[in-house]
Scaffold this motif. Structure first.
Motif, mmCIF file in Angstrom:
data_model
loop_
_atom_site.group_PDB
_atom_site.id
_atom_site.type_symbol
_atom_site.label_atom_id
_atom_site.label_comp_id
_atom_site.label_asym_id
_atom_site.label_seq_id
_atom_site.Cartn_x
_atom_site.Cartn_y
_atom_site.Cartn_z
ATOM 1 N N ASN A 18 9.885 -41.314 -12.147
ATOM 2 C CA ASN A 18 9.530 -40.257 -11.912
ATOM 3 C C ASN A 18 8.449 -40.338 -10.867
ATOM 4 O O ASN A 18 8.468 -39.515 -9.678
ATOM 5 C CB ASN A 18 9.357 -39.340 -13.113
ATOM 6 N N ARG A 19 7.626 -41.062 -11.093
ATOM 7 C CA ARG A 19 6.370 -41.457 -9.952
ATOM 8 C C ARG A 19 7.078 -41.979 -8.744
ATOM 9 O O ARG A 19 6.375 -41.737 -7.643
ATOM 10 C CB ARG A 19 5.259 -42.350 -10.806
ATOM 11 N N GLU A 27 8.514 -39.229 -6.843
ATOM 12 C CA GLU A 27 7.595 -38.449 -5.948
ATOM 13 C C GLU A 27 7.098 -39.276 -4.675
ATOM 14 O O GLU A 27 6.938 -38.346 -3.796
ATOM 15 C CB GLU A 27 6.394 -38.148 -7.016
ATOM 16 N N LEU A 28 6.806 -40.631 -5.027
ATOM 17 C CA LEU A 28 6.148 -41.262 -3.713
ATOM 18 C C LEU A 28 7.126 -41.304 -2.559
ATOM 19 O O LEU A 28 6.834 -41.270 -1.664
ATOM 20 C CB LEU A 28 5.852 -42.764 -4.166
ATOM 21 N N ILE A 67 9.357 -39.069 -2.079
ATOM 22 C CA ILE A 67 9.667 -37.846 -1.401
ATOM 23 C C ILE A 67 8.365 -37.726 -0.379
ATOM 24 O O ILE A 67 8.967 -37.364 0.638
ATOM 25 C CB ILE A 67 9.528 -36.722 -2.393
ATOM 26 N N GLU A 68 7.286 -38.173 -0.719
ATOM 27 C CA GLU A 68 6.249 -37.937 0.173
ATOM 28 C C GLU A 68 6.376 -38.911 1.300
ATOM 29 O O GLU A 68 6.093 -38.597 2.412
ATOM 30 C CB GLU A 68 4.969 -38.587 -0.636
ATOM 31 N N THR A 70 17.139 -43.107 -6.668
ATOM 32 C CA THR A 70 16.021 -42.651 -5.650
ATOM 33 C C THR A 70 16.400 -41.924 -4.425
ATOM 34 O O THR A 70 16.179 -40.623 -4.158
ATOM 35 C CB THR A 70 15.242 -43.733 -5.346
ATOM 36 N N GLU A 77 18.280 -38.500 -5.620
ATOM 37 C CA GLU A 77 17.304 -37.528 -6.027
ATOM 38 C C GLU A 77 16.518 -36.824 -4.929
ATOM 39 O O GLU A 77 15.800 -35.857 -5.039
ATOM 40 C CB GLU A 77 16.111 -37.946 -7.265
#
Length: 84
Positions: free
Chosen positions: A24-25, A28-29, A31-32, A81, A84
């Motif tokens: 999950n982390r 998030e990274l 996406i950023e 990844t 998502e």
């Protein structure tokens, strides 16, 4: 012996939870990172970076995960990844 059995199962569950949290982390990274790449006009996917990641993880893996297993894991992780 049954106590050790239950303890191993608890450890596996805790490990699985840590893996899910790490994935999950990672998402998030990514996406950023993709937002920054978009702002900078960079391509989303970087085959050279993926190759370097695979090489790095292969060198960092001390087993018992086989090289083939690691390759399948990384391929799955990268595919997940990107979706998502």
């Amino acid at each position: 012996m049954r106590d050790r059995f239950d303890e191993i199962r608890r450890e596996i569950t805790a490990n699985d939870e840590a893996i899910v949290a790490a994935v999950n982390r990672r998402i998030e990274l990514v996406i950023e990172l993709w937002q920054l790449k978009d702002a900078l006009g960079y391509a989303t996917v970087d085959p050279d970076r993926e190759r370097l990641l695979r090489e790095h993880l292969a060198a960092a893996s001390t087993g018992p995960l086989s090289p083939e297993g690691l390759d399948r894991f990384v391929t799955g992780l990268l595919d997940l990844t990107k979706k998502e």
